[in-house]
Design an enzyme around this catalytic site. Structure first.
Site, mmCIF file in Angstrom:
data_model
loop_
_atom_site.group_PDB
_atom_site.id
_atom_site.type_symbol
_atom_site.label_atom_id
_atom_site.label_comp_id
_atom_site.label_asym_id
_atom_site.label_seq_id
_atom_site.Cartn_x
_atom_site.Cartn_y
_atom_site.Cartn_z
ATOM 1 N N ASN A 109 82.717 3.625 42.346
ATOM 2 C CA ASN A 109 81.787 2.888 41.501
ATOM 3 C C ASN A 109 81.887 1.412 41.900
ATOM 4 O O ASN A 109 82.610 1.050 42.831
ATOM 5 C CB ASN A 109 82.105 3.088 40.020
ATOM 6 C CG ASN A 109 80.882 2.885 39.130
ATOM 7 O OD1 ASN A 109 80.040 2.033 39.390
ATOM 8 N ND2 ASN A 109 80.788 3.659 38.058
ATOM 9 N N THR A 110 81.200 0.567 41.184
ATOM 10 C CA THR A 110 81.131 -0.849 41.548
ATOM 11 C C THR A 110 82.448 -1.581 41.284
ATOM 12 O O THR A 110 83.267 -1.156 40.478
ATOM 13 C CB THR A 110 80.003 -1.544 40.776
ATOM 14 O OG1 THR A 110 80.164 -1.252 39.377
ATOM 15 C CG2 THR A 110 78.650 -1.046 41.255
ATOM 16 N N LYS B 85 83.840 10.556 38.713
ATOM 17 C CA LYS B 85 83.504 9.321 39.427
ATOM 18 C C LYS B 85 84.551 8.265 39.124
ATOM 19 O O LYS B 85 84.769 7.896 37.968
ATOM 20 C CB LYS B 85 82.116 8.821 39.021
ATOM 21 C CG LYS B 85 81.628 7.647 39.870
ATOM 22 C CD LYS B 85 80.183 7.315 39.551
ATOM 23 C CE LYS B 85 79.629 6.221 40.454
ATOM 24 N NZ LYS B 85 78.215 5.918 40.153
ATOM 25 N N ASN C 150 75.586 -6.140 38.911
ATOM 26 C CA ASN C 150 74.835 -5.746 37.723
ATOM 27 C C ASN C 150 75.736 -5.764 36.498
ATOM 28 O O ASN C 150 76.947 -5.523 36.594
ATOM 29 C CB ASN C 150 74.229 -4.346 37.903
ATOM 30 C CG ASN C 150 75.219 -3.240 37.598
ATOM 31 O OD1 ASN C 150 75.366 -2.818 36.451
ATOM 32 N ND2 ASN C 150 75.919 -2.761 38.625
ATOM 33 N N ASN D 180 81.705 9.976 34.197
ATOM 34 C CA ASN D 180 81.751 8.539 34.465
ATOM 35 C C ASN D 180 83.042 7.961 33.893
ATOM 36 O O ASN D 180 83.107 7.576 32.725
ATOM 37 C CB ASN D 180 80.525 7.854 33.863
ATOM 38 C CG ASN D 180 80.424 6.394 34.252
ATOM 39 O OD1 ASN D 180 81.412 5.772 34.642
ATOM 40 N ND2 ASN D 180 79.234 5.824 34.146
ATOM 41 N N PHE D 181 84.063 7.902 34.746
ATOM 42 C CA PHE D 181 85.331 7.264 34.394
ATOM 43 C C PHE D 181 85.413 5.866 35.000
ATOM 44 O O PHE D 181 86.507 5.343 35.183
ATOM 45 C CB PHE D 181 86.509 8.083 34.932
ATOM 46 C CG PHE D 181 86.704 9.418 34.280
ATOM 47 C CD1 PHE D 181 86.558 9.576 32.913
ATOM 48 C CD2 PHE D 181 87.044 10.522 35.040
ATOM 49 C CE1 PHE D 181 86.753 10.818 32.308
ATOM 50 C CE2 PHE D 181 87.248 11.764 34.448
ATOM 51 C CZ PHE D 181 87.103 11.915 33.082
ATOM 52 N N SER D 182 84.272 5.248 35.294
ATOM 53 C CA SER D 182 84.333 4.112 36.213
ATOM 54 C C SER D 182 83.409 2.956 35.933
ATOM 55 O O SER D 182 83.476 1.949 36.639
ATOM 56 C CB SER D 182 84.063 4.626 37.631
ATOM 57 O OG SER D 182 82.897 5.442 37.655
ATOM 58 N N CYS D 183 82.530 3.037 34.947
ATOM 59 C CA CYS D 183 81.674 1.887 34.644
ATOM 60 C C CYS D 183 82.575 0.689 34.345
ATOM 61 O O CYS D 183 83.407 0.750 33.436
ATOM 62 C CB CYS D 183 80.778 2.187 33.458
ATOM 63 S SG CYS D 183 79.605 0.870 33.084
ATOM 64 N N LYS E 2 71.043 8.817 35.550
ATOM 65 C CA LYS E 2 71.719 7.717 34.866
ATOM 66 C C LYS E 2 72.601 8.281 33.759
ATOM 67 O O LYS E 2 72.249 9.258 33.097
ATOM 68 C CB LYS E 2 70.678 6.752 34.295
ATOM 69 C CG LYS E 2 71.251 5.416 33.813
ATOM 70 C CD LYS E 2 70.128 4.445 33.501
ATOM 71 C CE LYS E 2 70.636 3.143 32.890
ATOM 72 N NZ LYS E 2 71.488 2.374 33.813
#
Length: 366
Positions: free
Chosen positions: A203-204, A176, A76, A135-138, A44
């Site tokens: 990602n989502t 990501k 989410n 994480n470039f994508s949340c 995570k």
């Protein structure tokens, strides 16, 4: 049969990884996945200041099939890890000490600040992790801090931040990417320009899962209110496959792809691999079905390789990319096959003479 694959110098016992999220929320659940047979895990996402991360309850929403009740979409509004970085550093060390042959990739995310990104990279690297995923994508939660997709929507920022990390990283770096853009290739190539060894996608997808018709409140509802969140599960797979295909055709040969999006069965994973993914990450699928789905993933991959005569997992990667073409070429191929009548003219009368559902079925690929 040997299901191992080496990607960017990392040898995975099999190509299946826990995707970053609740299944990799601490050392204990990651250890359970390794014991179950997973080839690797992306933990995570961590940052320097966990105190700024406050999750809400409830934070998940489900979209179910009208006919069967099966979950086909999942939303989410969960943020990155709210556990102190000091705790994560200790657990990264423990995981690598107890499972030296399993790949552990640390997902990291920070504000637009070179010192913070490099400090986090150095701290995590010293624990012995095998690689990084940036994480470039949340899609939600901290846009005001220019984090996640708020950064990943801008190729110039991606190149800059990726270069900050690769400047100090001694292990492979994946970026990501967010699907909430028009063209995933542009920011992905920006990450490669910054030194990324691979791309994780997708990602989502930013979404609203639904509205409660009794209360008129959007879901998931927190004290009467909500925010758009990240959409996942099997409904997103066609979008993810399209983006992975585009990356498979565009990235340099040395750039790897870790495919993500709607994988629940081995057939899903194999499709991603055929379109260019060397590894496949599963997050929502594990949340819905548990870590034991690895048995079917590995068993199905073995059967596929035996049936098709593949001697290594690497042989599968990108095998179907050559079958994508242009619409004009499809017409030319159809004519060469002496099917010139098929598709010519508007055929409006056929739609009028037959039921719409029958005509739709007639024109659908088997």
């Amino acid at each position: 049969m040997d299901l191992s694959i080496t990607v960017n110098g990392m040898k995975f016992p099999n190509p299946f990884l826990l995707g970053s999220g609740p299944p990799g929320t601490n050392a204990r659940v990651i250890a359970k996945s390794y014991d179950a047979g997973w080839g690797g895990a992306v933990a995570k996402t961590v940052s320097l200041e966990s105190a700024k991360v406050i999750n809400v309850v409830p934070r998940y929403g489900k979209l179910k099939s009208r006919e069967t009740g099966q979950v086909i979409g999942f939303e989410n509004i969960e943020l990155i890890s709210d556990r102190p970085i000091e705790v994560w550093l200790q657990e990264f060390r423990e995981i690598k000490r107890e499972y030296p042959n399993h790949i552990l990739i640390a997902s990291i995310m920070e504000e637009y600040d070179k010192e913070r990104w490099q400090e986090l990279t150095r701290m995590v690297q010293e624990t012995g992790v095998d690689g990084f995923e940036l994480n470039f994508s949340c899609p939600h939660g901290m846009p005001e801090r220019k984090m996640g997709s708020a950064m990943g929507e801008h190729p110039d920022l991606i190149t800059e931040v990726t270069s900050w990390v690769t400047e100090v990283s001694r292990v492979p770096v994946w970026a990501k990417m967010t699907p909430n853009i028009t063209n995933i290739v542009e920011p992905s190539m920006a990450a490669v320009k910054g030194g990324a060894n691979g791309i994780s996608a997708i990602n989502t997808i930013l979404s609203v899962i639904g509205v409660d018709l009794k209360t008129l409140r959007p879901k998931p509802t927190v004290e009467g209110y909500s925010v758009p969140g990240g959409y996942s599960a099997q409904a997103v797979k066609p979008i993810a496959l399209r983006m992975v295909m585009q990356l498979g055709l565009a990235l340099p040969k040395e750039g790897s792809i870790s495919g993500i999006g709607g994988v629940e069965h081995s057939e899903d994973a194999i499709e991603f691999m055929l379109l260019g993914a060397s590894t496949v990450q599963i997050c929502t699928g594990v949340m819905l079905h548990g870590v034991k789905i690895i048995d079917e993933l590995c068993g199905g991959l073995e059967r596929f390789m035996q049936d098709k005569g593949f001697s290594s997992v690497q042989e599968i990667v990108g095998k179907s990319l050559g079958f994508f073409s242009t619409h004009k070429n499809l017409v030319d191929l159809m004519k060469e096959a002496k099917r010139t009548k098929a598709g010519e003219g508007s055929r409006d009368n056929e739609w009028a003479e037959k039921s719409i559902t029958d005509k739709t079925e007639e024109l659908t690929s088997l």
